[in-house]
Scaffold this active site. Structure first.
Site, PDB file in Angstrom:
ATOM      1  N   ARG A 136      32.345 -97.197 -34.073  1.00 18.00           N
ATOM      2  CA  ARG A 136      32.448 -97.876 -32.785  1.00 18.00           C
ATOM      3  C   ARG A 136      32.089 -99.336 -33.011  1.00 18.00           C
ATOM      4  O   ARG A 136      31.370 -99.667 -33.957  1.00 18.00           O
ATOM      5  CB  ARG A 136      31.493 -97.250 -31.759  1.00 18.00           C
ATOM      6  CG  ARG A 136      31.756 -95.768 -31.471  1.00 18.00           C
ATOM      7  CD  ARG A 136      30.723 -95.215 -30.504  1.00 18.00           C
ATOM      8  NE  ARG A 136      30.995 -93.817 -30.175  1.00 18.00           N
ATOM      9  CZ  ARG A 136      30.510 -92.775 -30.849  1.00 18.00           C
ATOM     10  NH1 ARG A 136      29.702 -93.001 -31.898  1.00 18.00           N
ATOM     11  NH2 ARG A 136      30.795 -91.543 -30.490  1.00 18.00           N
ATOM     12  N   HIS A 267      38.387-100.248 -30.160  1.00 21.95           N
ATOM     13  CA  HIS A 267      38.183 -98.797 -30.220  1.00 21.95           C
ATOM     14  C   HIS A 267      39.433 -98.068 -30.700  1.00 21.95           C
ATOM     15  O   HIS A 267      39.348 -96.946 -31.198  1.00 21.95           O
ATOM     16  CB  HIS A 267      37.763 -98.270 -28.848  1.00 21.95           C
ATOM     17  CG  HIS A 267      36.987 -96.995 -28.909  1.00 21.95           C
ATOM     18  ND1 HIS A 267      35.724 -96.909 -29.466  1.00 21.95           N
ATOM     19  CD2 HIS A 267      37.294 -95.734 -28.499  1.00 21.95           C
ATOM     20  CE1 HIS A 267      35.291 -95.661 -29.382  1.00 21.95           C
ATOM     21  NE2 HIS A 267      36.220 -94.931 -28.812  1.00 21.95           N
ATOM     22  N   ARG A 270      39.216 -96.884 -34.256  1.00 24.77           N
ATOM     23  CA  ARG A 270      38.469 -95.628 -34.450  1.00 24.77           C
ATOM     24  C   ARG A 270      39.389 -94.436 -34.168  1.00 24.77           C
ATOM     25  O   ARG A 270      39.376 -93.448 -34.910  1.00 24.77           O
ATOM     26  CB  ARG A 270      37.256 -95.609 -33.533  1.00 24.77           C
ATOM     27  CG  ARG A 270      36.433 -94.335 -33.559  1.00 24.77           C
ATOM     28  CD  ARG A 270      35.177 -94.519 -32.714  1.00 24.77           C
ATOM     29  NE  ARG A 270      34.572 -93.275 -32.296  1.00 24.77           N
ATOM     30  CZ  ARG A 270      33.665 -92.598 -32.998  1.00 24.77           C
ATOM     31  NH1 ARG A 270      33.288 -93.047 -34.176  1.00 24.77           N
ATOM     32  NH2 ARG A 270      33.142 -91.485 -32.531  1.00 24.77           N
ATOM     33  N   TYR A 302      42.700 -85.637 -30.931  1.00 25.41           N
ATOM     34  CA  TYR A 302      43.568 -86.320 -31.889  1.00 25.41           C
ATOM     35  C   TYR A 302      44.670 -85.410 -32.415  1.00 25.41           C
ATOM     36  O   TYR A 302      45.673 -85.892 -32.931  1.00 25.41           O
ATOM     37  CB  TYR A 302      42.733 -86.889 -33.037  1.00 25.41           C
ATOM     38  CG  TYR A 302      41.702 -87.878 -32.546  1.00 25.41           C
ATOM     39  CD1 TYR A 302      42.084 -89.105 -32.009  1.00 25.41           C
ATOM     40  CD2 TYR A 302      40.342 -87.571 -32.570  1.00 25.41           C
ATOM     41  CE1 TYR A 302      41.154 -89.995 -31.522  1.00 25.41           C
ATOM     42  CE2 TYR A 302      39.399 -88.466 -32.093  1.00 25.41           C
ATOM     43  CZ  TYR A 302      39.811 -89.670 -31.569  1.00 25.41           C
ATOM     44  OH  TYR A 302      38.884 -90.549 -31.078  1.00 25.41           O
TER      45      TYR A 302
END
Length: 318
Positions: A136, A267, A270, A302
């Site tokens: 992060r 972000h 990530r 994901y």
């Protein structure tokens, strides 16, 4: 002895519970808005109907997102339960707004390369670690010298989301640039010591336990700020790390310069880190550990990204 101000009581309770400074700032802001919305009435004089009116105002007049509305509710519940220590029946009946299920924005490998090509120096290195280590933005910028292990090729994230520590990978391609960055930081550190400038920022408890630590090399930030500032906890002048806004602006400009139309941010790197690891066949539990997720269901989002674009099903048009 005069009674302490309400916001001071709230601030003290937040710090007793070791909430982050960002949470402190956010909660105090929402409590101020809640009180002002009702004509500066004291919260003890209000209850469930007033809270409902405020949340309705946020949703209908301000048209805030569900997550913003829930954040405001969390701040108000903290005010009543923790600061005022009131256990009221209506507190348990407050219904949170339902957050929509969103698929994260993910860049392809080629898009990542194009964005990184638009960055240079500290911004390039920090963004490379966001993508190469799955950090992060706050975790990346809070890295200290002692958190970098070149021998084991790993980074240690201290006090991450949920007050958890974890280890993640240090990409081989980032080793040499990171070593060069630390040489630059070392020069700045030695110049500060020679000029008797203030030391680096530390959490108050650590600063009391290790008073010499702010002036020692291992505790220095990998990405220090150029200027000094005052610690929000001790009011002491300190050298802080690079502010997230600085990196976020640089990444936004790089995304535009790369001609990418996706709403990508820091972000997003990530998200891309996790997606690309799963695409490469790595176990989802391994990815979960690297990301620091408490529940594998959070990491499962994901897998939905991977299945988009015809990866899981062949279109009848084809």
């Amino acid at each position: 002895m005069p009674e302490p101000r309400l916001l001071d009581v709230v601030r003290d309770r937040i710090r007793i519970k070791h909430y982050s400074f960002r949470t402190e700032t956010s909660y105090l802001g929402w409590i101020k808005r809640f009180i002002r919305f009702h004509g500066s009435r004291h919260p003890r004089e209000m209850g469930g109907p007033e809270v409902e009116q405020f949340l309705t105002y946020l949703a209908t007049d301000r048209q805030v997102a569900a997550s913003t509305q829930n954040q405001a509710l969390s701040a108000i519940l903290f005010l009543y339960r923790e600061a005022l220590e009131l256990d009221l029946p209506w507190l348990d009946g407050m219904v949170r707004a339902k957050r929509p299920a969103r698929i994260p924005v993910v860049l392809s490998r080629d898009e990542v390369r194009r964005v990184l090509a638009q960055l240079e120096g500290t911004h390039w290195l920090a963004t490379s670690l966001l993508y190469g280590s799955g950090l992060r933005v706050s975790e990346c910028l809070r890295l200290r010298v002692k958190d970098v292990d070149f021998d084991y090729r790993q980074l240690t994230v201290r006090d991450g989301k949920g007050a958890k520590d974890r280890c993640t990978m240090l990409p081989d391609s980032a080793v040499e640039p990171l070593q060069f960055q630390l040489k630059r930081v070392r020069s700045l550190f030695e110049a500060d010591r020679a000029a008797s400038h203030p030391g680096v920022a530390l959490p108050p408890a650590l600063e009391r336990k290790y008073p010499a630590a702010p002036f020692e090399w291992p505790w220095q930030f990998v990405f220090p700020a150029r200027k000094f500032c005052r610690s929000p906890y001790t009011a002491r002048v300190v050298r802080y790390h690079l502010l997230p806004d600085v990196l976020q602006r640089a990444v936004k400009q790089a995304v535009r310069a790369a001609g990418i139309t996706k709403p990508a941010s820091c972000h997003t790197f990530r998200h891309s880190f996790a997606t690309h690891l799963l695409e490469s066949g790595y176990d989802i539990r391994t990815v979960q550990e690297l990301l620091g997720h408490s529940d594998v269901s959070t990491t499962m989002i994901y897998t939905h990204v991977i299945q988009r674009g015809g990866r899981g099903v062949r279109s009848p048009l084809d």
